[in-house]
Design a protein around this motif. Structure first.
Motif, PDB file in Angstrom:
ATOM      1  N   LEU A  32       0.993  -1.101   0.148  1.00 28.80           N
ATOM      2  CA  LEU A  32      -0.048   0.116  -0.079  1.00 28.80           C
ATOM      3  C   LEU A  32       0.797   1.320   0.078  1.00 28.80           C
ATOM      4  CD1 LEU A  32      -2.785  -1.224   2.691  1.00 28.80           C
ATOM      5  CD2 LEU A  32      -2.802  -1.223   0.222  1.00 28.80           C
ATOM      6  N   ASN A  73      -9.459  -4.165   1.196  1.00 30.66           N
ATOM      7  CA  ASN A  73      -8.227  -4.730   0.549  1.00 30.66           C
ATOM      8  C   ASN A  73      -8.740  -6.121   0.490  1.00 30.66           C
ATOM      9  OD1 ASN A  73      -5.847  -5.960   0.192  1.00 30.66           O
ATOM     10  ND2 ASN A  73      -4.979  -5.299   2.032  1.00 30.66           N
ATOM     11  N   LYS A 119      -5.755   2.990   6.881  1.00 29.98           N
ATOM     12  CA  LYS A 119      -5.568   1.716   6.897  1.00 29.98           C
ATOM     13  C   LYS A 119      -5.533   0.868   7.969  1.00 29.98           C
ATOM     14  CE  LYS A 119      -6.120   1.801   2.439  1.00 29.98           C
ATOM     15  NZ  LYS A 119      -7.502   1.016   1.676  1.00 29.98           N
TER      16      LYS A 119
END
Length: 537
Positions: free
Chosen positions: A18, A98, A339
C-alpha cells in the motif's frame, strides 16, 4: 557482551504494498506536540473514563497485560455486575477494501469498572476457511457484534453483521457472555428477504430488550439508501417476526436503541459515514418500539452532536446499577480513514437529559466520572521487573522506518543480567523489513553512545496492527545505576512501525529521543517517554 539475534519463527509474507504511511517529517526534531498537563482523579465511589488528554488527543486504552484494547464497532453490555466490551478485532491486519486482508474475528473484554479490562479472547474461531471466506477482505467484511441475554432459555444471543447472505446477519448462542458462541439457523427478517445473496442489503444494527422481555432489532436498510428499521424478534431472539417500522428516510446508519421513563429513543449516525473521523449523532423518540416515531420520517431527527466527538456513534448501553441507571453513549473514534483501524479508539460518556426527557447536546469530555466503584485490585508485578514507563496516558504515533529511529533511555536500579526488554509497538502499511531493537549505553544527556550491546531483529509477522509489547532478550550484563538506551529502527521501504508515547507523566529515569538521519544523531524530546519495561535477573 554483544548479542545479535532474530526473533520470530517465519519470514514476512508477500502481499500487495500500500502507499507509504509514515507520518513524521524527516527534518523535524520534535514531530509530536508535547502535552504536560493531564490528571485522571475521580471521587472515591466513581470511576474515571479517560477519552482524551488535555490537548484533545486520544488516549490508548490498555488491558490487564498492557495490550491495546482491540474491539471496535461493537458495544459495552452489563451482565451480572460485570461489564463486557464486544468488538471487531483488527490486529491481524484486517482493512476494509483490501481483498487480501484476513478477517481477525470478534473479541470480548471484561471489567468491573470500565477502566481495568481483561481480554477474554474471541467469541468463536474465525480463522477457519468458512469464516475467512465469509468475512475477509474479499467480501464486504463482518462487523458489529451485539449480545443480549434471553431469560426464557438462559442463553446469550449474539448477532453480527455479514454480507455473504440475503439477510445480512448471522446469529449465535452461548451459555456464557464470553462464549464460545455457536452459530444457529440463519435469521429471517421482513425487510429485503428477496434481495440478492451477498448484496449490500442490511447493515449496522443494535439489539434491544424491553422490560417485558420482548426483543427488537434496529438496523440499517441499505437497499432503502440507509434507512433505519426496527423489527420485533421472536421469543428466542434468533429471527424476526415480520413486524417492523421504518424510522428514518435514508442516509443514516449505526442505530442504538434505549428506553427511559417509558419513552423509547433511537440514536443513529446522521449522516452515514463509514470509518468517518467525525459525523453527527441524532435521535428520535416514540411511546412504543414500533412507533410512531417522532419527528416523523420526512423530518430531520434531533441532532445532539455534529461530530460525535471525533468519530461515529456506535452504541448506547443501558447500565442498571444498584443506585442509578446510566445510559452510556459510545462513539468509534476511527483512525481518520487510515488503513490501520486497529489504532481506532473510543469515546465513552453517559448521556444527560432535560426534565422533559430530551437528550441534552453532547459535550465532548476528556474525562468523565461514572458512578461505578473503581476496581482497586492491584495488578501483579511481573517477575524481575526493573524499570517501567507505566501504561496510563499514552498515545499512538507511527513513523519508525527508513531514516527515522526512536530511542528511550533508562537507569537500572540493580545489577545483573538484562534478561528481557518490552517495547510497545505496532505495524501499519505492510512493512517489508522487520523492527530492530538495540541496547546501547547512554550518556547523561540520554543519548545512545558507542556500539550496540545487543541487536535483535523482530520479524514483521511477529508484530500486530494493535499496540502491544514485543519482548526481546538481550542477556547482557548491566550495573546498578548505569544509564542505557533502547533504540528501535527498521530498514523498511514500505509502511512502518509505531510506538506509544506519554507526555503527561513520563518515566523519570530517562527520556525519549528522535533521529531523522538514520541514527547518526538523536534529539531528546523532553517530558516524553516511550512505553517500555526492562527486566533484570
Amino acid at each position: 557482551m554483544k548479542q545479535f539475534a532474530i526473533l520470530g519463527m517465519s519470514v514476512a509474507f508477500s502481499i500487495s504494498v500500500l502507499p507509504e504511511v509514515l507520518n513524521a517529517q524527516s527534518n523535524q526534531a520534535n514531530p509530536l506536540d508535547i502535552d504536560t498537563n493531564e490528571t485522571t482523579s475521580a471521587p472515591e465511589d466513581s470511576s474515571t473514563l479517560v477519552n482524551f488528554n488535555s490537548k484533545g488527543l486520544q488516549i490508548t486504552r490498555f488491558d490487564s497485560v498492557a495490550a491495546a484494547i482491540d474491539a471496535h464497532d461493537g458495544e459495552i453490555a452489563y451482565f451480572n455486575e460485570t461489564f463486557y466490551l464486544y468488538g471487531t478485532s483488527y490486529d491481524c491486519g484486517y482493512e476494509w477494501g483490501n481483498k487480501n486482508a484476513p478477517f481477525c474475528g470478534f473479541k470480548v473484554y471484561t471489567s468491573k469498572d470500565m477502566v481495568n479490562w481483561t481480554d477474554k479472547g474471541f467469541l468463536f474461531d474465525a480463522q477457519t476457511p468458512v469464516w475467512q471466506s465469509r468475512c475477509n477482505g474479499g467480501t464486504y467484511g463482518c462487523y458489529r457484534p451485539h449480545v443480549i441475554y434471553n431469560q426464557k432459555n438462559n442463553l446469550y444471543v449474539l448477532w453480527i453483521n455479514v454480507y455473504d447472505n440475503k439477510v445480512g446477519y448471522r446469529v449465535f448462542t452461548s451459555t456464557s457472555p464470553v462464549g464460545p458462541f455457536a452459530e444457529i439457523a440463519e435469521p429471517r427478517l421482513g425487510i429485503n428477504r428477496d434481495a440478492s445473496v451477498a448484496g449490500l442489503n442490511n447493515g449496522d444494527h443494535d439489539l434491544f430488550v424491553d422490560d417485558d422481555g420482548t426483543a427488537y432489532l434496529a438496523f440499517t436498510d441499505w437497499r432503502s439508501g440507509g434507512a433505519i428499521m426496527i423489527e420485533k424478534l421472536n421469543a428466542d431472539y434468533a429471527s424476526g417476526t415480520g413486524e417492523y417500522v421504518k424510522v428514518t428516510k435514508g442516509r443514516t446508519e449505526a442505530p442504538a436503541m434505549m428506553k427511559r421513563n417509558d419513552k423509547y429513543y433511537l440514536l443513529y449516525s446522521d449522516p452515514n459515514c463509514g470509518y468517518c473521523g467525525g459525523t453527527g449523532t441524532s435521535y428520535r423518540t416514540a411511546a412504543s418500539p414500533l412507533g410512531p416515531w417522532h419527528p416523523n420520517i420526512d423530518s430531520p431527527g434531533i441532532n445532539i452532536s455534529s461530530d460525535s466527538c471525533g468519530g461515529q456513534p456506535s452504541f448506547v448501553s443501558t447500565i442498571k446499577l444498584k443506585s442509578d441507571v446510566i445510559f452510556l453513549y459510545g462513539s468509534d473514534l476511527w483512525n481518520n480513514g487510515a488503513k490501520n483501524e486497529a489504532l481506532a479508539n473510543f469515546y465513552w460518556a453517559p448521556l444527560s437529559f432535560t426534565a422533559e426527557g430530551s437528550i441534552k447536546p453532547i459535550v465532548c469530555q476528556g474525562k468523565v466520572s461514572v458512578l461505578v466503584r473503581p476496581d482497586l485490585t492491584a495488578p501483579p508485578v511481573p517477575v524481575d521487573l526493573d524499570s517501567t514507563s507505566g501504561t496510563s496516558g499514552f498515545k499512538s504515533h507511527c513513523d519508525i522506518g527508513g531514516n527515522i529511529q526512536r530511542s528511550q533511555s533508562f537507569v537500572t536500579t540493580r545489577g545483573g543480567t538484562l534478561s528481557a526488554v518490552n517495547f510497545c509497538t505496532f505495524k501499519s502499511g505492510y512493512p517489508n523489513a522487520g523492527l530492530t531493537v538495540e541496547i546501547y549505553q547512554a550518556n547523561t544527556a540520554n543519548q545512545p553512545t558507542g556500539s550496540a550491546l545487543s541487536s535483535i531483529l523482530v520479524l514483521p509477522d511477529s508484530i500486530g496492527w494493535s499496540p502491544k509489547f514485543i519482548t526481546v532478550s538481550p542477556q547482557i550484563t548491566v550495573r546498578e545505576g548505569d544509564r542505557y538506551a533502547i533504540v528501535v529502527k527498521s530498514s523498511t521501504s514500505s509502511g512502518g512501525y509505531g510506538f506509544e508515547y506519554n507526555d503527561s507523566a513520563p518515566y523519570p529515569g530517562g527520556e525519549e529521543a528522535y533521529s531523522s538521519d538514520g541514527g547518526k544523531s538523536f534529539h531528546a524530546e523532553t517530558h516524553r517517554s516511550s512505553m517500555f519495561r526492562t527486566f533484570i535477573h
